[in-house]
Design a protein around this motif. Structure first.
Motif, mmCIF file in Angstrom:
data_model
loop_
_atom_site.group_PDB
_atom_site.id
_atom_site.type_symbol
_atom_site.label_atom_id
_atom_site.label_comp_id
_atom_site.label_asym_id
_atom_site.label_seq_id
_atom_site.Cartn_x
_atom_site.Cartn_y
_atom_site.Cartn_z
ATOM 1 N N LYS A 79 14.132 19.405 14.290
ATOM 2 C CA LYS A 79 12.985 19.142 14.081
ATOM 3 C C LYS A 79 12.402 20.156 13.531
ATOM 4 C CE LYS A 79 10.751 16.418 18.038
ATOM 5 N NZ LYS A 79 9.810 17.116 19.437
ATOM 6 N N LEU A 80 12.983 21.775 13.343
ATOM 7 C CA LEU A 80 12.712 21.777 12.315
ATOM 8 C C LEU A 80 12.795 22.133 10.976
ATOM 9 C CD1 LEU A 80 11.688 25.632 11.682
ATOM 10 C CD2 LEU A 80 13.702 26.379 12.618
ATOM 11 N N ALA A 81 13.863 21.977 10.288
ATOM 12 C CA ALA A 81 14.307 20.968 9.037
ATOM 13 C C ALA A 81 14.010 20.106 8.617
ATOM 14 C CB ALA A 81 16.178 20.497 9.815
ATOM 15 N N LYS A 132 18.119 14.081 2.220
ATOM 16 C CA LYS A 132 18.970 13.824 3.685
ATOM 17 C C LYS A 132 19.510 14.776 3.179
ATOM 18 C CE LYS A 132 21.636 11.044 6.404
ATOM 19 N NZ LYS A 132 20.902 11.489 6.964
ATOM 20 N N ALA A 133 20.025 15.099 1.886
ATOM 21 C CA ALA A 133 21.614 16.059 1.631
ATOM 22 C C ALA A 133 20.569 17.342 2.228
ATOM 23 C CB ALA A 133 21.583 16.143 0.108
ATOM 24 N N VAL A 169 20.858 21.499 8.465
ATOM 25 C CA VAL A 169 20.995 21.345 9.793
ATOM 26 C C VAL A 169 22.484 21.962 10.121
ATOM 27 C CG1 VAL A 169 21.610 19.909 12.010
ATOM 28 C CG2 VAL A 169 19.774 19.501 10.895
ATOM 29 N N ALA A 170 23.525 21.457 8.920
ATOM 30 C CA ALA A 170 24.759 22.534 9.188
ATOM 31 C C ALA A 170 24.354 23.853 9.196
ATOM 32 C CB ALA A 170 25.571 21.707 7.731
ATOM 33 N N LYS A 171 24.221 24.919 8.370
ATOM 34 C CA LYS A 171 23.746 26.462 8.997
ATOM 35 C C LYS A 171 22.797 26.420 9.760
ATOM 36 C CE LYS A 171 23.093 26.826 3.678
ATOM 37 N NZ LYS A 171 21.987 27.889 2.798
ATOM 38 N N GLY A 172 22.674 26.093 10.931
ATOM 39 C CA GLY A 172 22.397 25.914 12.286
ATOM 40 C C GLY A 172 20.986 25.571 13.211
#
Length: 73
Positions: free
Chosen positions: A71-73, A57-58, A64-67
């Motif tokens: 779905k890709l993450a 999860k981390a 996701v925070a990097k952009g």
């Protein structure tokens, strides 16, 4: 010793770039040529790991925070 590329090809998660001559059209995508059941299983395992494993999860939240797209993450 097996190549990682062969394993990725069997699952159908190798990146495919759509191009014609010198033009490149859009983003690269996964090929989806391989084993659909195995690809679905890998997705379900990854989704379950994101949901129940703190470390996964981390990692997901950091990506996701990097952009990157969810779905890709």
């Amino acid at each position: 010793m097996r190549s990682v590329h062969l394993e990725n090809s069997y699952v159908g998660i190798t990146p495919t770039i759509r191009e014609s001559g010198s033009s490149v059209r859009g983003r690269s995508r996964i090929s989806k040529v391989g084993n659909k059941k195995l690809r679905d299983l890998v997705f379900l395992v990854a989704f379950s790991a994101y949901k129940y494993n703190r470390g996964c999860k981390a990692l997901y939240d950091r990506i996701v925070a990097k952009g990157k797209r969810a779905k890709l993450a």
